[in-house]
Design a protein around this motif. Sequence first.
Motif, short mmCIF file in Angstrom:
data_model
loop_
_atom_site.label_atom_id
_atom_site.label_comp_id
_atom_site.label_asym_id
_atom_site.label_seq_id
_atom_site.Cartn_x
_atom_site.Cartn_y
_atom_site.Cartn_z
N HIS A 151 2.40 4.35 -11.45
CA HIS A 151 1.66 5.61 -11.47
C HIS A 151 0.16 5.38 -11.53
O HIS A 151 -0.63 6.21 -11.08
CB HIS A 151 2.12 6.49 -12.65
CG HIS A 151 1.74 5.97 -14.00
ND1 HIS A 151 2.39 4.92 -14.60
CD2 HIS A 151 0.77 6.36 -14.87
CE1 HIS A 151 1.85 4.68 -15.78
NE2 HIS A 151 0.86 5.54 -15.97
N VAL A 152 -0.26 4.23 -12.06
CA VAL A 152 -1.69 3.92 -12.14
C VAL A 152 -2.21 3.39 -10.81
O VAL A 152 -3.32 3.73 -10.38
CB VAL A 152 -1.98 2.92 -13.28
CG1 VAL A 152 -3.45 2.53 -13.30
CG2 VAL A 152 -1.58 3.52 -14.62
N THR A 153 -1.41 2.57 -10.11
CA THR A 153 -1.86 2.08 -8.79
C THR A 153 -2.03 3.25 -7.83
O THR A 153 -2.93 3.22 -6.98
CB THR A 153 -0.85 1.07 -8.20
OG1 THR A 153 0.44 1.67 -8.14
CG2 THR A 153 -0.79 -0.19 -9.03
N ALA A 154 -1.20 4.27 -7.99
CA ALA A 154 -1.35 5.45 -7.13
C ALA A 154 -2.68 6.15 -7.41
O ALA A 154 -3.36 6.59 -6.48
CB ALA A 154 -0.19 6.42 -7.36
N LEU A 155 -3.07 6.24 -8.67
CA LEU A 155 -4.34 6.88 -9.02
C LEU A 155 -5.52 6.06 -8.51
O LEU A 155 -6.51 6.60 -8.02
CB LEU A 155 -4.44 7.06 -10.54
CG LEU A 155 -3.50 8.07 -11.19
CD1 LEU A 155 -3.65 8.02 -12.70
CD2 LEU A 155 -3.78 9.47 -10.68
N LEU A 156 -5.43 4.72 -8.66
CA LEU A 156 -6.53 3.85 -8.28
C LEU A 156 -6.53 3.51 -6.79
O LEU A 156 -7.47 2.87 -6.31
CB LEU A 156 -6.46 2.55 -9.09
CG LEU A 156 -6.78 2.65 -10.58
CD1 LEU A 156 -6.44 1.34 -11.28
CD2 LEU A 156 -8.24 3.00 -10.81
N LYS A 157 -5.47 3.93 -6.07
CA LYS A 157 -5.31 3.57 -4.66
C LYS A 157 -5.38 2.06 -4.49
O LYS A 157 -6.04 1.53 -3.59
CB LYS A 157 -6.37 4.25 -3.80
CG LYS A 157 -6.32 5.77 -3.85
CD LYS A 157 -7.40 6.41 -3.00
CE LYS A 157 -7.36 7.93 -3.09
NZ LYS A 157 -8.43 8.58 -2.32
N ALA A 158 -4.68 1.36 -5.39
CA ALA A 158 -4.68 -0.10 -5.41
C ALA A 158 -3.32 -0.63 -4.98
O ALA A 158 -2.32 0.08 -5.07
CB ALA A 158 -5.02 -0.60 -6.82
N PRO A 159 -3.27 -1.89 -4.51
CA PRO A 159 -1.97 -2.48 -4.14
C PRO A 159 -1.05 -2.57 -5.35
O PRO A 159 -1.52 -2.66 -6.49
CB PRO A 159 -2.37 -3.88 -3.63
CG PRO A 159 -3.82 -3.79 -3.30
CD PRO A 159 -4.40 -2.80 -4.24
N PRO A 160 0.26 -2.56 -5.12
CA PRO A 160 1.20 -2.72 -6.22
C PRO A 160 0.95 -4.02 -6.99
O PRO A 160 0.51 -5.01 -6.42
CB PRO A 160 2.57 -2.76 -5.52
CG PRO A 160 2.35 -2.07 -4.21
CD PRO A 160 0.93 -2.38 -3.83
#
Length: 243
Positions: A111-120
């Motif tokens: 859920h945090v990678t989705a917010l940061l638009k970061a790779p898994p």
Amino acid sequence: MTASVSSRRHAIADDLRHQISSGHFKAGERLPSEAQLATCYAVSTATLRSALALLQGEGLVEKIQGKGNFVRQPLRKITYAGGAAAPAPWTGFFAPLRMTARATNIEAPSHVTALLKAPPRSSLTEVLFTTHDGKTPHSLAHIYVLHDLAPTTPPLSEQIAVSLADLRPPPSEVQERVGARLPTQQEATALRISPSLAVLSLTRVATDATGRVVEAALLILPGDRADALFTTSLMTEERGLNK
């Protein structure tokens, strides 16, 4: 729960509420043990705990693990100031709060990678800010920053906020989303609130001028001691013509 048990727990809660409001049990005072109260009211421990849960949900009583039930100090309502010009989430309160902070290097949850638009499975720095109003835990703020925007050496707790602000680019846009939900067991324990007390859940995402997310924050504000205020300055047509 049968009607008789339900009415009994409300009667017990009413009596304890009266004893608190009349000063028989004072703010900060420990209530008799649950076993003693159950004997006094001639009910089961389960019924007694159900009555106490009503008072805990109202913010009159708090249960401290291993210590017992205590009459709460009067709660002071504190406002979180949001909006486009909002400061960092751990400082966005109208009333002064004492703050502690702890930084940890983690692998980003989904859920945090989705917010940061970061790779898994990205490497992040998570900073947990806990604010206190006097001795009462007031709110939680989880701040997530990618490693290249976080200090290479974890700073002292009182320097964390300054270090994060110095390293990240200034945000050009801040989006905040507010919802209401019940706390997780971990949140209820940290904030010393009843699991039945609703909390404001505020998600805050800051992006820089290039559109890169430079910080994501998840704030947990108990509903009995905080509200959120968002102010937007609008330019009217008349004001625009007078420029």
